[in-house]
Design an enzyme around this catalytic site. Structure first.
Site, PDB file in Angstrom:
ATOM      1  N   HIS A  40       0.092  -0.918   5.220  1.00  0.00           N
ATOM      2  CA  HIS A  40       1.277  -0.378   5.896  1.00  0.00           C
ATOM      3  C   HIS A  40       1.075  -0.395   7.421  1.00  0.00           C
ATOM      4  O   HIS A  40       2.006  -0.678   8.173  1.00  0.00           O
ATOM      5  CB  HIS A  40       1.525   1.073   5.484  1.00  0.00           C
ATOM      6  CG  HIS A  40       1.899   1.239   4.045  1.00  0.00           C
ATOM      7  ND1 HIS A  40       1.116   1.921   3.164  1.00  0.00           N
ATOM      8  CD2 HIS A  40       2.982   0.816   3.352  1.00  0.00           C
ATOM      9  CE1 HIS A  40       1.698   1.923   1.969  1.00  0.00           C
ATOM     10  NE2 HIS A  40       2.835   1.260   2.057  1.00  0.00           N
ATOM     11  N   GLN A 156       9.278  -8.776  -4.677  1.00  0.00           N
ATOM     12  CA  GLN A 156      10.142  -7.833  -3.953  1.00  0.00           C
ATOM     13  C   GLN A 156      10.664  -8.465  -2.667  1.00  0.00           C
ATOM     14  O   GLN A 156      11.857  -8.386  -2.346  1.00  0.00           O
ATOM     15  CB  GLN A 156       9.340  -6.568  -3.641  1.00  0.00           C
ATOM     16  CG  GLN A 156      10.002  -5.644  -2.630  1.00  0.00           C
ATOM     17  CD  GLN A 156       9.307  -4.305  -2.544  1.00  0.00           C
ATOM     18  OE1 GLN A 156       9.475  -3.469  -3.409  1.00  0.00           O
ATOM     19  NE2 GLN A 156       8.533  -4.075  -1.498  1.00  0.00           N
ATOM     20  N   SER A 188      -3.407  -1.120  -1.764  1.00  0.00           N
ATOM     21  CA  SER A 188      -2.276  -0.523  -2.468  1.00  0.00           C
ATOM     22  C   SER A 188      -2.497   0.979  -2.527  1.00  0.00           C
ATOM     23  O   SER A 188      -3.647   1.438  -2.624  1.00  0.00           O
ATOM     24  CB  SER A 188      -2.221  -1.089  -3.892  1.00  0.00           C
ATOM     25  OG  SER A 188      -1.428  -0.259  -4.716  1.00  0.00           O
TER      26      SER A 188
HETATM   27  O1  PAF Z   1       7.256  -1.574  -1.589  1.00  0.00           O
HETATM   28  C1  PAF Z   1       7.600  -0.374  -1.595  1.00  0.00           C
HETATM   29  O2  PAF Z   1       6.863   0.513  -1.154  1.00  0.00           O
HETATM   30  C2  PAF Z   1       8.956  -0.008  -2.172  1.00  0.00           C
HETATM   31  O3  PAF Z   1       9.295  -0.825  -3.229  1.00  0.00           O
HETATM   32  C3  PAF Z   1      10.085   0.053  -1.122  1.00  0.00           C
HETATM   33  C4  PAF Z   1      10.320  -1.321  -0.494  1.00  0.00           C
HETATM   34  C5  PAF Z   1       9.736   1.047  -0.051  1.00  0.00           C
HETATM   35  C6  PAF Z   1      11.398   0.481  -1.780  1.00  0.00           C
HETATM   36  O4  PAF Z   1      11.290   1.736  -2.348  1.00  0.00           O
END
Ligand code: PAF
Length: 284
Positions: A40, A156, A188
């Site tokens: 992140h 995603q 993760s």
């Molecule tokens: O990848 C994630 O953490 C989630 O799927 C997201 C993109 C924040 C949507 O809830």
């Protein structure tokens, strides 16, 4: 360290974004479910490179979890998240609660027709509908110029890019590379659920992907040979349950049998109770 503004309501977030836009500032959004890690932080770094104002959303989105999935068990530590955001120069944390985003009469969802019918979507049938819906909502609330997502969740990212294109959304979606721990495990929030004894089994995902890379380099073009080897590597460890190991087209996510051009190898494995995913782009 600069203070970080915490906003919990849709109305205040929209007003704040309107003000930033009025001041001529560009906005980057990093959507997260909290329990932040280096992956992140790299998205935040990328965000600050592209925009003037950095917003991180923290919301564990209930609509993307199916029955029996780990919604309740999803790890949380807001104070730690806040400190990390401050260190990274985040301007705003948007942290609504579930009733704020899904009030009683909520009834509108975004669903894609093709991309969710592969990989994780097969065993998590509601997942991408939940993701597409929450991401659309976050885009409408935060009004970002750019939004950054990790490539670890390759499907995603593909779903979001497709949705943005299909619905003529103006936000620019950027995919950022997978960040790995020193031993290769893809970062993760769920890694903290792994006990030290489970580590070797967890590492079998990265090991399988590296092995595939080597096989392709050696001229192997038959996907079955490569995925069979990956299965053997994972199954060598006890307490692993393979959800899927797939070699597919990076655009459509459809299976590829004979590898002639770059492919995506993606896999999901349950190690104990923890579901892990990883992927790698491989070129013949
Ligand atoms: O990848 C994630 O953490 C989630 O799927 C997201 C993109 C924040 C949507 O809830």
């Amino acid at each position: 360290m600069q203070p970080v503004k915490i906003i919990t309501t849709v109305k205040k977030m929209q007003e704040h974004s309107d003000l930033m836009i009025h001041q001529g500032k560009s906005i980057a959004l990093i959507p997260t479910m909290g329990f932040l890690h280096e992956g992140h932080l790299s998205l935040m770094q990328e965000g600050s490179r592209h925009a003037d104002h950095l917003v991180v959303s923290i919301f564990v989105n209930p609509t993307q979890f199916g029955q029996g999935e780990d919604l309740e068990a999803y790890p949380k530590d807001f104070n730690r998240d806040m400190d990390l955001c401050k260190k990274k120069g985040v301007d705003v944390i948007f942290k609504p609660d579930a009733p704020e985003l899904y009030p009683e009469n909520f009834q509108t969802y975004i669903a894609l027709e093709k991309l969710p019918n592969h990989l994780c979507g097969l065993s998590r049938p509601v997942h991408f509908k939940g993701v597409a819906t929450i991401v659309t909502k976050l885009f409408n609330i935060v009004k970002p110029d750019i939004a950054i997502f990790g490539q670890k969740d390759f499907q995603q990212l593909a779903v979001i890019k497709q949705m943005v294109s299909d619905l003529h959304m103006t936000v620019k979606v950027i995919g950022a590379p997978i960040i790995r721990e020193a031993d290769g495990l893809a970062m993760s929030s769920r890694n903290t659920c792994l006990s030290p004894e489970k580590r070797p089994a967890a590492l079998s995902l990265f090991e399988s992907l590296n092995n595939a890379k080597q096989l392709i380099k050696n001229g192997v073009t038959d996907s079955n040979i490569i995925t069979k080897k990956a299965r053997d590597i994972v199954k060598f460890h006890g307490d692993t349950e393979i959800d899927y190991i797939s070699i597919c087209d990076p655009e459509t996510l459809e299976d590829v049998q004979n590898i002639k051009k770059p492919v995506l190898m993606a896999m999901a494995v349950k190690v104990g109770k923890t579901r892990l995913i990883d992927n790698m782009l491989l070129s013949p």
